[in-house]
Enzyme design. Structure first.
Site, PDB file in Angstrom:
ATOM      1  NE  ARG A  63      -3.957   1.969   2.344  1.00 18.42           N
ATOM      2  CZ  ARG A  63      -4.002   2.865   3.326  1.00 18.42           C
ATOM      3  NH1 ARG A  63      -3.157   2.788   4.348  1.00 18.42           N
ATOM      4  NH2 ARG A  63      -4.901   3.833   3.303  1.00 18.42           N
ATOM      5  CG  HIS A  67      -1.326   5.404  -0.351  1.00 22.24           C
ATOM      6  ND1 HIS A  67      -2.121   6.162   0.483  1.00 22.24           N
ATOM      7  CD2 HIS A  67      -2.098   4.352  -0.710  1.00 22.24           C
ATOM      8  CE1 HIS A  67      -3.305   5.589   0.623  1.00 22.24           C
ATOM      9  NE2 HIS A  67      -3.313   4.479  -0.086  1.00 22.24           N
ATOM     10  CG  ASN A  95      -1.177   9.039   2.764  1.00 26.51           C
ATOM     11  OD1 ASN A  95      -1.674   8.055   2.236  1.00 26.51           O
ATOM     12  ND2 ASN A  95      -0.545   9.981   2.074  1.00 26.51           N
ATOM     13  CG  HIS A 194      -7.819  -3.879  -1.339  1.00 24.34           C
ATOM     14  ND1 HIS A 194      -8.863  -2.979  -1.429  1.00 24.34           N
ATOM     15  CD2 HIS A 194      -6.710  -3.120  -1.111  1.00 24.34           C
ATOM     16  CE1 HIS A 194      -8.409  -1.746  -1.263  1.00 24.34           C
ATOM     17  NE2 HIS A 194      -7.104  -1.806  -1.076  1.00 24.34           N
TER      18      HIS A 194
END
Length: 328
Positions: A63, A67, A95, A194
């Site tokens: 992740r 990001h 975040n 995910h």
């Protein structure tokens, strides 16, 4: 004269082709083959230790890379701490109190610096660590393209605007991915990340109690899954309570995430929307991956490489940070 002109044309064409090749090959898998030959083994060893210590860390690192790439490109800007003159990305709404794994990157970077001081960028370390997070969780591996440099700045505002939110609908998700040069197929494929990891109650509470302000649960949720989630996430409080993104095999990288979507067992709105929105372009990919683990495993590396190619800094346009948290 004609022969000489032809020869010059050949040289000119060859130069153009070579120039195009250089542009397209700014990132290459063997970038550190001579300057830091132990790089891949150092990163893999660091990630193996981190995942053995906490299985969830694989998802956190994956992740973190996502990001990073969606804000200014894959430039390690996500790793920069705030300064007196710069508000970084760590404190942006998507975040804050959410991203993890910075300490793991620090440890791996320190090991790389011991072996190859001042050579390997934090951006490349994060790209390799994300690949290893997938592999160590049972997923596919791939040759990571390398040669990125680290940015000198971060962008709080872009982190707030560019990153997809867990409550977004499929059209918004498609728009945000296309803004990064990624396709609808990339959206569905990368959402398969995910298959591992967890999410906080605050990210899915509205689906359970007040979907779209209706005062009711999201009708796309499986009834049994809804009850299960409500035991984890109350209507108020418990914001930090965690639920697995893949309720069936939460720590294994596989295609069960897509099978869950077919059965109304996607945790986030942004997950379930890929199937339940009836957007043909996403539904067909979900169905394909649910039916074929091999297809998902084949396409996931391709989409990860595509994401890793978002606006990389190369050459003298950036730097190799010694400490990933601060510019040199």
């Amino acid at each position: 004269m004609t022969t000489r002109l032809s020869a010059l044309l050949v040289v000119h064409v060859a130069f153009i082709v070579f120039g195009i090749t250089l542009v397209n090959a700014q990132l290459i898998s063997n970038f550190y083959a001579s300057s830091c030959p132990s790089l891949q083994s150092i990163v893999r060893s660091g990630m193996r230790a981190a995942v053995q210590n906490e299985t969830r860390m694989a998802a956190s690192i994956l992740r973190l890379f996502f990001h990073d790439c969606f804000v200014q490109g894959c430039d390690a800007s996500i790793l920069l701490d705030d300064t007196s003159t710069m508000q970084g990305e760590k404190s942006a709404f998507p975040n804050v109190n959410s991203l993890r794994g910075f300490d793991v990157v620090d440890v791996i970077k320190a090991s790389v610096e011991q072996s190859c001081p001042g050579v390997v960028s934090c951006a490349d370390i994060l790209a390799l660590a994300a690949r290893d997070a997938v592999f160590l969780s049972g997923g596919p591996s791939w040759n990571v393209l390398l040669g990125r440099r680290d940015s000198l700045t971060a962008s709080y505002s872009l982190a707030n605007s560019n990153l997809p939110a867990p409550s977004e609908d499929v059209d918004s998700l498609i728009s945000k991915f296309q803004a990064q040069g990624l396709s609808v197929s990339d959206l569905v494929t990368l959402s398969g990340a995910h298959t591992i990891g967890q999410s906080r109650c605050v990210n899915f509470r509205d689906r359970l109690y007040n979907d779209d302000g209706s005062g009711q649960a999201d009708p796309t949720l499986s009834a049994t899954y809804l009850v299960q989630l409500q035991t984890v996430c109350p209507s108020s409080g418990g914001d930090d309570n965690l639920a697995p993104l893949d309720v069936t095999t939460p720590t294994r990288f596989d295609n069960i995430y897509y099978k869950n979507l077919l059965n109304g067992r996607g945790l986030l709105t942004s997950d379930q929307e890929l199937f339940s929105s009836n957007q043909t372009s996403t539904v067909s990919v979900v169905q394909n991956y649910a039916a074929s683990s091999a297809s998902f495993f084949t396409n996931f590396p391709t989409s990860m490489i595509a994401m890793g190619n978002i606006s990389p800094i190369t050459g003298s346009n950036g730097e190799v940070r010694i400490n990933c948290r601060v510019a040199n």
